[in-house]
Design a protein around this motif. Structure first.
Motif, PDB file in Angstrom:
ATOM      1  N   SER A  17       0.819  -1.219   0.000  1.00 18.81           N
ATOM      2  CA  SER A  17       0.000   0.000   0.000  1.00 18.81           C
ATOM      3  C   SER A  17       0.849   1.265   0.000  1.00 18.81           C
ATOM      4  CB  SER A  17      -0.941   0.004   1.209  1.00 18.81           C
ATOM      5  OG  SER A  17      -0.210   0.169   2.423  1.00 18.81           O
ATOM      6  N   TYR A  18       2.134   1.152   0.393  1.00 15.18           N
ATOM      7  CA  TYR A  18       3.029   2.312   0.399  1.00 15.18           C
ATOM      8  C   TYR A  18       3.729   2.510  -0.943  1.00 15.18           C
ATOM      9  CZ  TYR A  18       2.483   2.811   5.446  1.00 15.18           C
ATOM     10  OH  TYR A  18       1.962   3.015   6.703  1.00 15.18           O
ATOM     11  N   LEU A  19       3.588   1.556  -1.855  1.00 11.67           N
ATOM     12  CA  LEU A  19       4.203   1.678  -3.177  1.00 11.67           C
ATOM     13  C   LEU A  19       3.242   2.422  -4.095  1.00 11.67           C
ATOM     14  CD1 LEU A  19       5.692  -1.926  -3.608  1.00 11.67           C
ATOM     15  CD2 LEU A  19       6.863   0.150  -2.845  1.00 11.67           C
ATOM     16  N   GLN A  20       3.624   3.608  -4.521  1.00 14.19           N
ATOM     17  CA  GLN A  20       2.739   4.430  -5.343  1.00 14.19           C
ATOM     18  C   GLN A  20       2.809   4.058  -6.823  1.00 14.19           C
ATOM     19  OE1 GLN A  20       0.576   6.548  -3.939  1.00 14.19           O
ATOM     20  NE2 GLN A  20       1.404   5.831  -1.993  1.00 14.19           N
ATOM     21  N   LEU A  75     -10.744  -1.998  -5.274  1.00 11.55           N
ATOM     22  CA  LEU A  75     -10.352  -2.103  -6.680  1.00 11.55           C
ATOM     23  C   LEU A  75     -10.178  -0.728  -7.325  1.00 11.55           C
ATOM     24  CD1 LEU A  75     -12.698  -5.013  -7.839  1.00 11.55           C
ATOM     25  CD2 LEU A  75     -10.235  -5.145  -7.394  1.00 11.55           C
ATOM     26  N   GLY A  76     -10.875   0.275  -6.792  1.00 12.11           N
ATOM     27  CA  GLY A  76     -10.745   1.624  -7.337  1.00 12.11           C
ATOM     28  C   GLY A  76      -9.340   2.177  -7.203  1.00 12.11           C
ATOM     29  N   ARG A  77      -8.581   1.685  -6.215  1.00  9.73           N
ATOM     30  CA  ARG A  77      -7.207   2.155  -6.022  1.00  9.73           C
ATOM     31  C   ARG A  77      -6.255   1.598  -7.074  1.00  9.73           C
ATOM     32  NH1 ARG A  77      -6.207   4.999  -1.652  1.00  9.73           N
ATOM     33  NH2 ARG A  77      -7.821   5.144  -0.053  1.00  9.73           N
ATOM     34  N   TYR A  78      -6.689   0.621  -7.836  1.00  5.50           N
ATOM     35  CA  TYR A  78      -5.850   0.073  -8.894  1.00  5.50           C
ATOM     36  C   TYR A  78      -5.914   0.917 -10.168  1.00  5.50           C
ATOM     37  CZ  TYR A  78      -5.819  -4.229  -6.052  1.00  5.50           C
ATOM     38  OH  TYR A  78      -5.670  -5.151  -5.047  1.00  5.50           O
ATOM     39  N   VAL A  79      -6.899   1.791 -10.273  1.00  2.00           N
ATOM     40  CA  VAL A  79      -7.067   2.596 -11.490  1.00  2.00           C
ATOM     41  C   VAL A  79      -6.039   3.726 -11.486  1.00  2.00           C
ATOM     42  CG1 VAL A  79      -8.640   3.999 -12.869  1.00  2.00           C
ATOM     43  CG2 VAL A  79      -9.530   2.069 -11.532  1.00  2.00           C
ATOM     44  N   ARG A  80      -5.151   3.734 -12.489  1.00  2.00           N
ATOM     45  CA  ARG A  80      -4.108   4.759 -12.565  1.00  2.00           C
ATOM     46  C   ARG A  80      -4.255   5.654 -13.796  1.00  2.00           C
ATOM     47  NH1 ARG A  80      -0.174   3.615  -8.662  1.00  2.00           N
ATOM     48  NH2 ARG A  80      -1.290   2.407  -7.081  1.00  2.00           N
ATOM     49  N   LEU A  99     -20.312   7.933 -17.139  1.00  2.00           N
ATOM     50  CA  LEU A  99     -19.494   6.816 -16.671  1.00  2.00           C
ATOM     51  C   LEU A  99     -18.109   7.292 -16.228  1.00  2.00           C
ATOM     52  CD1 LEU A  99     -20.180   3.776 -19.033  1.00  2.00           C
ATOM     53  CD2 LEU A  99     -20.364   3.834 -16.549  1.00  2.00           C
ATOM     54  N   THR A 100     -17.516   8.207 -17.004  1.00  2.00           N
ATOM     55  CA  THR A 100     -16.192   8.723 -16.650  1.00  2.00           C
ATOM     56  C   THR A 100     -16.232   9.463 -15.321  1.00  2.00           C
ATOM     57  OG1 THR A 100     -15.680   8.970 -19.005  1.00  2.00           O
ATOM     58  CG2 THR A 100     -14.259  10.120 -17.451  1.00  2.00           C
ATOM     59  N   ALA A 101     -17.248  10.296 -15.126  1.00  2.00           N
ATOM     60  CA  ALA A 101     -17.376  11.046 -13.874  1.00  2.00           C
ATOM     61  C   ALA A 101     -17.537  10.100 -12.685  1.00  2.00           C
ATOM     62  CB  ALA A 101     -18.561  12.004 -13.967  1.00  2.00           C
ATOM     63  N   LEU A 102     -18.343   9.061 -12.844  1.00  2.00           N
ATOM     64  CA  LEU A 102     -18.546   8.104 -11.755  1.00  2.00           C
ATOM     65  C   LEU A 102     -17.257   7.346 -11.438  1.00  2.00           C
ATOM     66  CD1 LEU A 102     -22.067   6.711 -12.726  1.00  2.00           C
ATOM     67  CD2 LEU A 102     -21.514   8.166 -10.767  1.00  2.00           C
ATOM     68  N   LEU A 103     -16.506   6.978 -12.473  1.00  2.00           N
ATOM     69  CA  LEU A 103     -15.253   6.253 -12.243  1.00  2.00           C
ATOM     70  C   LEU A 103     -14.221   7.141 -11.553  1.00  2.00           C
ATOM     71  CD1 LEU A 103     -15.108   4.234 -15.563  1.00  2.00           C
ATOM     72  CD2 LEU A 103     -15.017   3.246 -13.268  1.00  2.00           C
ATOM     73  N   ILE A 104     -14.158   8.415 -11.914  1.00  2.00           N
ATOM     74  CA  ILE A 104     -13.239   9.335 -11.235  1.00  2.00           C
ATOM     75  C   ILE A 104     -13.575   9.419  -9.750  1.00  2.00           C
ATOM     76  CG2 ILE A 104     -12.624  11.784 -11.013  1.00  2.00           C
ATOM     77  CD1 ILE A 104     -12.828  11.982 -14.060  1.00  2.00           C
ATOM     78  N   SER A 105     -14.859   9.382  -9.430  1.00  2.00           N
ATOM     79  CA  SER A 105     -15.287   9.539  -8.037  1.00  2.00           C
ATOM     80  C   SER A 105     -14.935   8.334  -7.169  1.00  2.00           C
ATOM     81  CB  SER A 105     -16.796   9.787  -7.981  1.00  2.00           C
ATOM     82  OG  SER A 105     -17.517   8.622  -8.357  1.00  2.00           O
ATOM     83  N   VAL A 106     -14.586   7.189  -7.786  1.00  2.00           N
ATOM     84  CA  VAL A 106     -14.254   5.992  -6.998  1.00  2.00           C
ATOM     85  C   VAL A 106     -12.818   5.537  -7.244  1.00  2.00           C
ATOM     86  CG1 VAL A 106     -16.642   5.186  -6.876  1.00  2.00           C
ATOM     87  CG2 VAL A 106     -15.204   4.466  -8.801  1.00  2.00           C
ATOM     88  N   ALA A 107     -12.004   6.375  -7.902  1.00  2.00           N
ATOM     89  CA  ALA A 107     -10.622   6.001  -8.230  1.00  2.00           C
ATOM     90  C   ALA A 107      -9.662   7.068  -7.708  1.00  2.00           C
ATOM     91  CB  ALA A 107     -10.468   5.821  -9.740  1.00  2.00           C
ATOM     92  N   PRO A 108      -9.274   7.007  -6.430  1.00  2.00           N
ATOM     93  CA  PRO A 108      -8.471   8.076  -5.825  1.00  2.00           C
ATOM     94  C   PRO A 108      -7.000   8.085  -6.226  1.00  2.00           C
ATOM     95  CG  PRO A 108      -8.846   6.326  -4.231  1.00  2.00           C
ATOM     96  CD  PRO A 108      -9.655   5.975  -5.444  1.00  2.00           C
ATOM     97  N   GLU A 109      -6.518   7.031  -6.915  1.00  2.00           N
ATOM     98  CA  GLU A 109      -5.093   6.939  -7.236  1.00  2.00           C
ATOM     99  C   GLU A 109      -4.787   7.279  -8.694  1.00  2.00           C
ATOM    100  OE1 GLU A 109      -2.804   6.190  -4.927  1.00  2.00           O
ATOM    101  OE2 GLU A 109      -4.311   5.935  -3.359  1.00  2.00           O
TER     102      GLU A 109
END
Length: 395
Positions: A17-20, A75-80, A99-109
């Motif tokens: 989790s510390y590897l960006q 799984l949202g943290r896997y989206v880069r 769809l893009t707006a919704l995906l941005i809202s659940v993908a913080p990384e």
């Protein structure tokens, strides 16, 4: 001897989790099958990049990814990387935007995005002096990006801060079927600063890129001076005029890279070059003379049979150059009169300097006349009898 693979899976996941960087995680996972499974590389590979268009296959895939993330939020943290492209005249208008707006809202990384302009440009018609703004259409992706970039309180105290790690943004300018434009470049009007206004305040933003840039004369005319963390600009095949390029250069707090080959071959093979004052661009670059490391201002798509075009008049007097420059600046400021915040400070146009003062420069690619102009210098630094070797940066 104890090894990393001897640790419980929960501890390994905590370390991961510390590897960006995705590449760092992939390198760790490659060490053993146990680490590969612990790092969940199959899921990471699936969610790392998400492409969203109005193509039915892309919509289905993006929707499935969204449902999986909502069911398993980690799984949202896997989206880069998110890539969005949409035609507004399609049968399912704005579905890809939602769809893009919704995906941005659940993908913080998310670290990078490539997207077409998520709103309609203003347009003008020959028999009207005022532009026509299509205000009746709501654009959910534009609204979300504008809120993230310009509203520090969004989305509230309990909501996650979005796009905090976004570094790279690329503006996609393409037709639905690009195969018919392979021989000649075709340029589409872009509201460049309206697009940049959706990203320029983000805390981690570093670079902006695009291709086939031609700015709209009735779009937003600029952004406030030194208002962005963007430090690297890469544009291929630009037809933007001098003032728009200067405003782009000057919106950066510190500019480290500016790559912008000028001109293109339009339909029929004729050379098109829109620079109306290289002095304006040069003085904008002088603002960053201590930080600029990469400068590329070549000229692209010149047919061999074409007659050479003098793009920079090297024989004009300093006074005449200054008068012509200020006339162009006054005209540009009059066009942007509705928003005085985009007008650049007057001291920029009083700067003196030459190529020799770009102390951080490591890579230089200039069209010959641009090189000679910058080496000669402007203002009190101008030297018409210079020796080129004496006017190059020390590095």
């Amino acid at each position: 001897m104890a090894q990393l693979t001897d640790l419980p899976t929960e501890i390994i996941l905590h370390i991961v989790s510390y590897l960006q960087s995705h590449d760092d995680i992939a390198a760790l996972a490659a060490q053993s099958s146990h680490l590969y499974e612990s790092c969940d590389m199959r899921a990471r590979a699936r969610f790392r990049e998400i492409h969203i268009t109005n193509n039915a296959k892309h919509l289905k895939s993006a929707f499935a990814a969204l449902i999986d993330i909502l069911e398993q939020p980690y799984l949202g943290r896997y989206v880069r990387h998110i890539e969005y492209w949409e035609l507004f005249h399609c049968r399912e208008p704005l579905l890809a935007q939602v769809l893009t707006a919704l995906l941005i809202s659940v993908a913080p990384e998310v670290e990078s995005m490539a997207l077409s302009q998520p709103f309609l440009s203003k347009f003008s018609v020959p028999w009207h002096t005022d532009s026509i703004d299509r205000k009746c259409t709501k654009f959910p992706l534009k609204w979300l990006l504008h809120q993230i970039n310009n509203n520090d309180a969004f989305p509230g105290a309990r909501g996650p801060k979005l796009l905090r790690k976004l570094r790279d943004v690329y503006l996609v300018n393409e037709t639905e079927d690009d195969t018919s434009w392979k021989q000649d470049r075709v340029f589409f009007m872009t509201d460049l600063f309206g697009f940049l206004e959706l990203f320029h305040h983000l805390p981690s933003i570093e670079s902006f890129g695009t291709d086939e840039l031609k700015t709209s004369v009735v779009g937003k005319h600029g952004l406030p001076f030194a208002s962005s963390n963007i430090s690297r600009i890469r544009i291929e095949h630009s037809l933007a005029d001098s003032m728009n390029l200067a405003r782009m250069i000057c919106l950066c707090k510190q500019l480290r890279e500016f790559q912008c080959p000028i001109g293109a071959r339009s339909i029929g093979g004729n050379l098109t070059c829109r620079l109306n004052s290289f002095r304006i661009i040069f003085q904008a670059l002088l603002v960053h003379r201590r930080t600029l490391e990469v400068l590329d201002l070549g000229v692209t798509y010149i047919p061999f049979e074409s007659t050479p075009v003098e793009r920079v008049p090297l024989n004009l007097s300093e006074n005449r150059e200054k008068r012509e420059q200020m006339q162009l600046i006054r005209t540009a400021n009059e066009m942007a009169l509705a928003d005085r915040s985009v007008q650049l400070p007057d001291w920029i146009w009083d700067q003196a300097g030459s190529l020799a003062e770009f102390s951080a420069l490591k890579h230089l690619n200039l069209e010959l006349q641009y090189l000679l102009y910058m080496a000669r210098g402007v203002g009190t630094a101008r030297d018409d009898g210079y020796q080129l070797v004496d006017r190059l940066p020390s590095q």
